[in-house]
Design a protein around this motif. Structure first.
Motif, PDB file in Angstrom:
ATOM      1  N   LEU A  42      47.812  85.685  53.686  1.00  0.00           N
ATOM      2  CA  LEU A  42      46.207  85.478  52.917  1.00  0.00           C
ATOM      3  C   LEU A  42      46.064  84.405  52.141  1.00  0.00           C
ATOM      4  CD1 LEU A  42      45.718  89.276  52.381  1.00  0.00           C
ATOM      5  CD2 LEU A  42      44.591  87.981  54.139  1.00  0.00           C
ATOM      6  N   LEU A  43      47.271  83.970  51.424  1.00  0.00           N
ATOM      7  CA  LEU A  43      47.253  82.865  50.530  1.00  0.00           C
ATOM      8  C   LEU A  43      47.273  81.596  51.227  1.00  0.00           C
ATOM      9  CD1 LEU A  43      49.837  83.947  47.749  1.00  0.00           C
ATOM     10  CD2 LEU A  43      47.184  83.412  47.178  1.00  0.00           C
ATOM     11  N   VAL A  44      48.049  81.643  52.327  1.00  0.00           N
ATOM     12  CA  VAL A  44      48.022  80.188  53.162  1.00  0.00           C
ATOM     13  C   VAL A  44      46.677  80.145  53.715  1.00  0.00           C
ATOM     14  CG1 VAL A  44      48.821  79.642  55.452  1.00  0.00           C
ATOM     15  CG2 VAL A  44      50.587  80.232  54.026  1.00  0.00           C
ATOM     16  N   LYS A  45      45.776  81.099  54.169  1.00  0.00           N
ATOM     17  CA  LYS A  45      44.454  81.033  54.724  1.00  0.00           C
ATOM     18  C   LYS A  45      43.443  80.384  53.891  1.00  0.00           C
ATOM     19  CE  LYS A  45      45.886  83.742  58.625  1.00  0.00           C
ATOM     20  NZ  LYS A  45      45.604  85.066  59.242  1.00  0.00           N
ATOM     21  N   ALA A  46      43.627  81.079  52.694  1.00  0.00           N
ATOM     22  CA  ALA A  46      42.831  80.535  51.383  1.00  0.00           C
ATOM     23  C   ALA A  46      43.186  79.532  50.437  1.00  0.00           C
ATOM     24  CB  ALA A  46      42.452  82.037  50.744  1.00  0.00           C
ATOM     25  N   ALA A  47      44.159  79.166  50.777  1.00  0.00           N
ATOM     26  CA  ALA A  47      44.773  78.055  49.842  1.00  0.00           C
ATOM     27  C   ALA A  47      43.649  76.917  49.656  1.00  0.00           C
ATOM     28  CB  ALA A  47      45.930  77.310  50.211  1.00  0.00           C
ATOM     29  N   PRO A  48      43.490  76.875  48.238  1.00  0.00           N
ATOM     30  CA  PRO A  48      42.494  75.598  47.772  1.00  0.00           C
ATOM     31  C   PRO A  48      43.230  74.137  47.839  1.00  0.00           C
ATOM     32  CG  PRO A  48      43.368  77.001  45.921  1.00  0.00           C
ATOM     33  CD  PRO A  48      43.792  77.481  46.910  1.00  0.00           C
ATOM     34  N   ASP A  49      44.532  74.240  48.028  1.00  0.00           N
ATOM     35  CA  ASP A  49      44.877  72.641  47.874  1.00  0.00           C
ATOM     36  C   ASP A  49      46.405  72.850  48.699  1.00  0.00           C
ATOM     37  OD1 ASP A  49      46.730  74.102  46.048  1.00  0.00           O
ATOM     38  OD2 ASP A  49      45.383  73.475  44.250  1.00  0.00           O
ATOM     39  N   GLN A  50      46.964  71.681  48.780  1.00  0.00           N
ATOM     40  CA  GLN A  50      48.256  71.525  49.521  1.00  0.00           C
ATOM     41  C   GLN A  50      49.338  72.363  48.847  1.00  0.00           C
ATOM     42  OE1 GLN A  50      48.280  67.131  48.931  1.00  0.00           O
ATOM     43  NE2 GLN A  50      48.072  66.874  50.996  1.00  0.00           N
ATOM     44  N   VAL A  51      49.734  72.163  47.510  1.00  0.00           N
ATOM     45  CA  VAL A  51      50.419  72.885  47.013  1.00  0.00           C
ATOM     46  C   VAL A  51      50.243  74.257  46.953  1.00  0.00           C
ATOM     47  CG1 VAL A  51      49.620  72.879  44.487  1.00  0.00           C
ATOM     48  CG2 VAL A  51      52.192  72.718  44.754  1.00  0.00           C
ATOM     49  N   THR A  52      49.596  74.892  46.920  1.00  0.00           N
ATOM     50  CA  THR A  52      49.201  76.232  47.335  1.00  0.00           C
ATOM     51  C   THR A  52      49.747  76.780  48.322  1.00  0.00           C
ATOM     52  OG1 THR A  52      47.406  76.344  45.340  1.00  0.00           O
ATOM     53  CG2 THR A  52      47.862  78.462  47.069  1.00  0.00           C
ATOM     54  N   LEU A  53      49.367  75.891  49.410  1.00  0.00           N
ATOM     55  CA  LEU A  53      49.748  76.120  51.023  1.00  0.00           C
ATOM     56  C   LEU A  53      51.022  76.107  51.071  1.00  0.00           C
ATOM     57  CD1 LEU A  53      48.933  76.535  53.713  1.00  0.00           C
ATOM     58  CD2 LEU A  53      48.128  74.212  54.009  1.00  0.00           C
ATOM     59  N   VAL A  54      51.541  74.941  50.659  1.00  0.00           N
ATOM     60  CA  VAL A  54      53.023  74.881  50.918  1.00  0.00           C
ATOM     61  C   VAL A  54      54.036  75.825  50.073  1.00  0.00           C
ATOM     62  CG1 VAL A  54      55.072  73.241  50.168  1.00  0.00           C
ATOM     63  CG2 VAL A  54      52.855  72.215  51.396  1.00  0.00           C
ATOM     64  N   ALA A  59      51.727  66.035  54.287  1.00  0.00           N
ATOM     65  CA  ALA A  59      52.475  66.580  53.502  1.00  0.00           C
ATOM     66  C   ALA A  59      52.912  68.174  53.942  1.00  0.00           C
ATOM     67  CB  ALA A  59      52.238  66.445  52.148  1.00  0.00           C
ATOM     68  N   VAL A  60      52.010  68.926  54.156  1.00  0.00           N
ATOM     69  CA  VAL A  60      51.856  70.066  54.753  1.00  0.00           C
ATOM     70  C   VAL A  60      52.628  70.208  56.086  1.00  0.00           C
ATOM     71  CG1 VAL A  60      50.526  72.184  55.604  1.00  0.00           C
ATOM     72  CG2 VAL A  60      49.646  70.811  53.477  1.00  0.00           C
ATOM     73  N   ALA A  61      52.476  69.403  56.992  1.00  0.00           N
ATOM     74  CA  ALA A  61      53.217  69.306  58.314  1.00  0.00           C
ATOM     75  C   ALA A  61      54.560  69.055  58.020  1.00  0.00           C
ATOM     76  CB  ALA A  61      52.714  68.400  59.169  1.00  0.00           C
ATOM     77  N   ALA A  62      55.017  68.246  57.275  1.00  0.00           N
ATOM     78  CA  ALA A  62      56.611  67.840  56.937  1.00  0.00           C
ATOM     79  C   ALA A  62      57.252  69.107  56.464  1.00  0.00           C
ATOM     80  CB  ALA A  62      56.610  66.588  56.028  1.00  0.00           C
ATOM     81  N   SER A  63      56.517  69.726  55.482  1.00  0.00           N
ATOM     82  CA  SER A  63      57.015  71.175  54.908  1.00  0.00           C
ATOM     83  C   SER A  63      57.091  72.195  55.954  1.00  0.00           C
ATOM     84  CB  SER A  63      56.076  71.342  53.544  1.00  0.00           C
ATOM     85  OG  SER A  63      55.979  70.261  52.561  1.00  0.00           O
ATOM     86  N   ALA A  64      56.112  72.444  56.452  1.00  0.00           N
ATOM     87  CA  ALA A  64      55.948  73.389  57.459  1.00  0.00           C
ATOM     88  C   ALA A  64      57.319  73.252  58.517  1.00  0.00           C
ATOM     89  CB  ALA A  64      54.798  73.888  58.182  1.00  0.00           C
ATOM     90  N   LYS A  65      57.359  72.168  58.963  1.00  0.00           N
ATOM     91  CA  LYS A  65      58.665  71.770  59.810  1.00  0.00           C
ATOM     92  C   LYS A  65      59.928  72.057  59.304  1.00  0.00           C
ATOM     93  CE  LYS A  65      56.032  68.257  62.725  1.00  0.00           C
ATOM     94  NZ  LYS A  65      55.906  66.916  62.781  1.00  0.00           N
ATOM     95  N   ARG A  66      59.990  71.593  57.963  1.00  0.00           N
ATOM     96  CA  ARG A  66      61.268  71.740  57.124  1.00  0.00           C
ATOM     97  C   ARG A  66      61.726  73.461  57.204  1.00  0.00           C
ATOM     98  NH1 ARG A  66      63.233  68.583  51.928  1.00  0.00           N
ATOM     99  NH2 ARG A  66      65.447  69.771  51.555  1.00  0.00           N
ATOM    100  N   LEU A  67      60.467  74.220  56.718  1.00  0.00           N
ATOM    101  CA  LEU A  67      60.767  75.423  56.558  1.00  0.00           C
ATOM    102  C   LEU A  67      60.957  76.179  57.992  1.00  0.00           C
ATOM    103  CD1 LEU A  67      57.848  75.960  53.874  1.00  0.00           C
ATOM    104  CD2 LEU A  67      60.310  75.971  53.422  1.00  0.00           C
TER     105      LEU A  67
END
Length: 103
Positions: free
Chosen positions: A47-59, A87-95
């Protein structure tokens, strides 16, 4: 979440979001994330991912969710690995590399 955001935010503000995961979370935060690595906590992170207001919250939501090795986590990370923000894509790939492969 607040601990992760406080730790990761300087990287994102400084334009180093794509490499923010190079610095592991402090042991206390990582240990706490490991303790809540259950599907119910994942639902909250989702839920937090879908409502994240910024990159850092999403990551951070993706990072904390990734402590659970589960196909639904891998699926979510797969979705975000092609995010338009580099930045989000790179983090998701790494995770995603921490998860068991999807079948």
């Amino acid at each position: 979440m607040s601990g992760c955001i406080g730790y990761r935010n300087p990287d994102f503000v400084g334009g180093r979001g794509a490499t923010s995961l190079d610095r592991p979370l402090p042991e206390s935060l990582s240990k706490l994330a490991g303790r809540i690595a259950y599907i119910r906590a994942f639902r909250g992170f989702e839920l937090l991912v879908k409502a994240a207001p910024d990159q850092v919250t999403l990551v951070c939501a993706l990072e904390l969710a990734s402590h659970l090795n589960h196909p639904e986590v891998a699926h979510l990370l797969t979705q975000y690995s092609s995010h338009p923000d580099a930045a989000v894509a790179a983090s998701a790939k790494r995770l995603l590399s921490t998860q068991a492969p999807l079948r």
